[in-house]
Structures are given as structure tokens and as C-alpha cells.
Design an enzyme around this catalytic site. Structure first.
Site, PDB file in Angstrom:
ATOM      1  N   SER A  62       0.797  -1.234   0.000  1.00 58.41           N
ATOM      2  CA  SER A  62       0.000   0.000   0.000  1.00 58.41           C
ATOM      3  C   SER A  62       0.826   1.280   0.000  1.00 58.41           C
ATOM      4  O   SER A  62       0.255   2.375  -0.013  1.00 58.41           O
ATOM      5  CB  SER A  62      -0.960   0.012   1.200  1.00 58.41           C
ATOM      6  N   LYS A  65      -0.234   3.695  -2.636  1.00 60.66           N
ATOM      7  CA  LYS A  65      -1.243   4.755  -2.503  1.00 60.66           C
ATOM      8  C   LYS A  65      -0.607   6.131  -2.349  1.00 60.66           C
ATOM      9  O   LYS A  65      -1.285   7.151  -2.553  1.00 60.66           O
ATOM     10  CB  LYS A  65      -2.169   4.456  -1.327  1.00 60.66           C
ATOM     11  N   SER A 122      -5.969   3.510   4.342  1.00 64.93           N
ATOM     12  CA  SER A 122      -5.380   2.723   3.257  1.00 64.93           C
ATOM     13  C   SER A 122      -6.442   1.857   2.576  1.00 64.93           C
ATOM     14  O   SER A 122      -6.215   0.691   2.258  1.00 64.93           O
ATOM     15  CB  SER A 122      -4.235   1.839   3.783  1.00 64.93           C
TER      16      SER A 122
END
Length: 476
Positions: A62, A65, A122
Site C-alpha cells: 500500500s 497509494k 489505506s
């Protein structure tokens, strides 16, 4: 005797196979463990203070992101989409696996809440929805992510999606992610505070930061992003500030969040010891704006059918509101000239892009001419010093009686400059508003008036999103 020997042999064989399986299991676990990588830099200068396997291509999880949000911030900054734009959630976004916000297919939700959910929780569904809102599809958005990564100097990164779930070829490095973290901090400081929030309102529900334990435990920590998948291990790009020193640390492949936080804290301490107490800040250069790629055949795109042949400019009226105001305030003339120069610098790339898109293929694009402001036609008028009010723009707002205040300043000149620069920064909502400087005991208030309540509220929210001070006020 024979039975005793047989028993010992059986025991020996059992122990042998037990040890054999233990060795095989250990090798298997080592093979399945995520590779470790780390990098520590002085954020002020970009100097590398520690590096370990920093250029090895690994699964970012993640941390992806961070790039998703960077592209979204860039799109908002360039007017492609607004923070209050309502995004319709697709089935693809709604069906993403956790972590997720809990979006439903067909639901509409403002962009700002998707940003919060992606940055703080997230949320994978929010990340996919952001990608589709900006580029029309996640695949097109991923290609834009790669173009943006290249413009940032992230030479060993390839994105396949917007959320970071494991995909073939979706790889990055500790070095590249550190570079991205530094750009997020310096390029979009007005949004960076998102990454330090322990919790935030994402409209559907309150969401909690996946990095809140490290933020709470490490002195000076204020961001930025965690990541975890089985293939990646536990990853973190973290930033912390103590005094005048800011350190950014990246860790890939920790065995769990506790081990990851401990390792990042250890590397942070090392960074603060090695970094000089004082250093000149050298911000990274803003990357080239890449935008979306050309829409494929069949995509819904609004196009200009033909070139604009003539643009009629209204004839200026000598002695108009601007001219009179300038004659009354010589300092305003200087402020306007500076603001116009700034407007030319800010607007030139956008005008050039617009001209190249509108002009027929093969035709020459004329260079835009800067507007001229003629002060000679203005006649001096007596200024109303008793009222302490300087009118700096004519109003066409009719019966609108709301306004906004963008600060109180020690001098009238400073307030006038702030008004002009703010008007240029937020032309979409402040066009037509009346600019006033109101003098009082505490200083000079920089106000925009002649607005509706909705216009004032929207203008303040947009300015606050940019990090500017703003307060609305109604009719007295």
C-alpha cells in the site's frame, strides 16, 4: 538384545527425519520471507544517510497509494477535478478486498472523503474509485502513475494498480519510495497533514490511521504511509521532525508491524544523529505535469469541434473602478502590477496547452500577449480615509451580502497584495466578488464581499484546502 538394537535404529531414523523436515521448513520459511530493504535521508537536502538493498525491486504493497494520492493532488491542483466532486462508485471499486471503506456500487461520495480513506485507512476501494474518477479506468490511471513516477525520477518503479495489492510486475524500491515521500512533503504541503491524522471523518464512518502506533510512539513523527501484503511483508515510509531536522525513513520487508516500527525507530535515531543540525533546505523540483493520456476510441470525451477564429475582448472604460482605485492608492498600482506578472507566470503553461489543443493540426499557435493596464486615464479622487475602506474591484453581485475574510495585516499595502494574489489563486469562486481593505484597531482586514452564502462557503473551503486562512461572514 535384538529388539533393543531395533528400537535404537527406529529412534535414530525418527530423529533423522525430524531434523530433515525442520531444515526443509526453515529453508521454506526463508524462501517465503519478504526481502529486506531500507533507506534513510535528510529530507532538507536529499542526502542519503543509510542505504540497504535500496535499489532492489520489491513489492511496495500500500505504499503504492502514496503515488495514487500524489496524482490526485496534482489533478486537483490543475483543475481536472474538485475536492467536492461527487464520484460514482463502480462495482469494481466496491468489490475490492480489504482494507476498505465499505463503498457500495452506485453510491456517490465526494472526492475529499475518498482521499481521506485512502491516506488514513489505506482503503483499497477508495483508491480504485479515485483512479477511475481521475482517468476513467484503473488501467489508464496506472499508466499515468508510471508517467508521473518517471517525471519524479523513480527509475525502478512500475505500477499496475492504484491500491498496491500484489500483481505481476507491480514493483518499486526503497529508494524510489523515499523519493516519492519527499516530494509529497514538499510538493503538496497543504495535503501532507492527512498522513498525520490518527483518525478522520470519511463520511461513511470514522476511519483510523494504519500508522497510528508509530505516530504515537516516536517523537516528532508526522507521517506518512504503511503497507502490508504477504508477498511484501510489512513496509513503511515515515517522516519525523526534531528541531530544524527532518528525516525520512523507508523500510521494506519487516516481519510484522511491531518489528517494522522498531526498525524504523532505530533508523530514525541513526538519521537524526548523522544529519547536521543546520542545513539549507533544497526542495526537490516539481515534476513535469503529465495529465491523462489521450482517450481511447469510444471513450466519452468533450472535444472542441473547430478552432476559435476570433475572441472578442470588451473595450476598457477609462476611469473605471480599477483605475480610480489605483489612482487613489499608489501602493495598489504596484501590487496590481506584481499580481499581473505573477498571473502571467502561472497562466502561461495553461494557455499554451489550451492553444495547442484548440488550434488545427499544423497551424502555428500565436504567443499570448500579456494584458495592458492603462493607469494614465484614471483621474485621482479623494479617498475616504475616515471609513478606512479601500475598494479594489467593482462588484456585480447584486443583492449578495455575504463575504469572506482572508486575514488581518499590519499594513494596507500588505492586505491589498494578499487580496490580489488570493483572487488570482481562486478565480473560479472569487470572480465578481468585491475586494475591500477595512482598517480597524487590530490592523487591516482583507475581505471579499458581495457574495452569496454558498459562494462564500465554497470559496473558504477551497482556500482552506490550499492552506490559506479564511473565515466567512454574513450581512450585519
Amino acid at each position: 538384545m535384538t529388539s533393543s538394537i531395533r528400537g535404537r535404529n527406529a529412534l535414530f531414523v525418527s530423529v533423522f527425519f525430524l531434523l530433515f523436515f525442520v531444515v526443509l521448513l526453515g529453508a521454506s520459511l526463508r524462501a517465503g520471507a519478504a526481502p529486506y530493504a531500507a533507506m534513510v535521508i535528510d529530507a532538507r537536502t536529499g542526502e542519503v544517510l543509510h542505504s540497504r538493498n535500496a535499489d532492489t525491486r520489491l513489492h511496495p504493497a500500500s505504499l503504492t497509494k502514496m503515488m495514487t494520492l500524489y496524482v490526485v493532488f496534482q489533478a486537483v491542483e490543475h483543475g481536472e477535478i474538485g475536492l467536492d466532486t461527487k464520484v460514482k462508485i463502480s462495482k469494481r471499486a466496491a468489490n475490492e478486498v480489504p482494507s476498505k471503506l465499505g463503498l457500495k456500487a452506485g453510491q456517490r461520495i465526494e472526492l475529499r472523503y475518498l482521499i481521506r480513506a485512502a491516506a488514513v485507512k489505506s482503503a483499497n476501494d477508495a483508491a480504485t474509485a479515485l483512479a477511475e474518477a481521475i482517468s476513467g479506468s484503473e488501467a489508464r490511471f496506472a499508466r499515468r502513475m508510471n508517467r508521473t513516477a518517471k517525471s519524479l525520477g523513480m527509475t525502478r518503479t512500475t505500477f499496475k494498480n492504484a491500491h498496491g495489492l500484489t500483481a505481476d510486475g507491480h514493483l518499486s524500491t526503497a529508494s524510489d519510495m523515499t523519493t516519492l515521500g519527499r516530494h509529497l512533503f514538499y510538493d503538496y504541503p497543504e495535503y501532507y497533514n492527512l498522513f498525520s491524522r490518527r483518525s478522520t471523518d470519511a463520511k461513511i464512518r470514522t476511519v483510523y490511521n494504519t500508522n497510528r502506533k508509530f505516530l504515537a510512539a516516536y517523537k516528532g513523527a508526522d507521517g506518512i504511509k504503511t503497507g502490508y501484503t504477504r508477498a511484501a511483508g510489512s513496509n513503511l515510509v515515515a517522516s519525523a521532525e526534531r528541531g530544524d531536522v527532518r528525516i525520512i525513513t523507508t523500510v521494506f520487508g519487516a516481519s510484522g508491524s511491531a518489528a517494522r516500527n522498531a526498525k524504523v525507530a532505530e533508523l530514525m535515531d541513526m538519521g537524526f544523529k548523522r544529519a547536521p543540525r543546520h542545513a539549507q533546505v533544497r526542495k526537490p523540483d516539481m515534476p513535469r505535469y503529465v495529465g491523462n493520456e489521450a482517450a481511447p476510441v469510444g471513450a466519452k470525451t468533450i472535444r472542441v469541434a473547430s478552432a476559435v477564429k476570433k475572441s472578442v475582448r470588451p473595450v476598457g472604460r477609462p476611469g473605471g473602478a480599477i483605475g480610480v482605485a489605483v489612482a487613489a492608492s499608489p501602493t495598489l498600482k504596484t501590487g496590481i502590477e506584481e499580481a499581473l506578472a505573477m498571473a502571467q507566470t502561472v497562466a502561461a503553461p495553461a494557455r499554451a496547452t489550451l492553444a495547442s489543443n484548440i488550434a488545427p493540426e499544423g497551424s502555428a499557435v500565436p504567443k499570448p500577449r500579456p494584458p495592458k493596464l492603462d493607469f494614465s486615464a484614471a483621474k485621482p479622487v479623494a479617498s475616504n480615509q475616515d471609513s478606512g475602506v479601500v475598494v479594489t474591484r467593482a462588484s456585480t453581485s447584486g443583492s449578495h451580502h455575504w463575504g469572506i475574510n482572508v486575514g488581518t495585516y499590519p499594513s494596507r499595502y500588505t492586505a491589498e497584495r494578499v487580496l490580489l494574489k488570493t483572487a488570482l489563486k481562486e478565480m473560479a469562486t472569487l470572480d465578481g466578488a468585491l475586494r475591500k481593505v477595512v482598517s480597524g484597531n487590530k490592523g487591516h482586514d482583507a475581505n471579499f464581499v458581495g457574495m452569496s452564502e454558498e459562494q462564500a462557503d465554497l470559496a473558504c473551503r477551497r482556500l482552506e484546502a490550499r492552506g490559506s486562512e479564511c473565515t466567512t461572514f454574513g450581512p450585519s
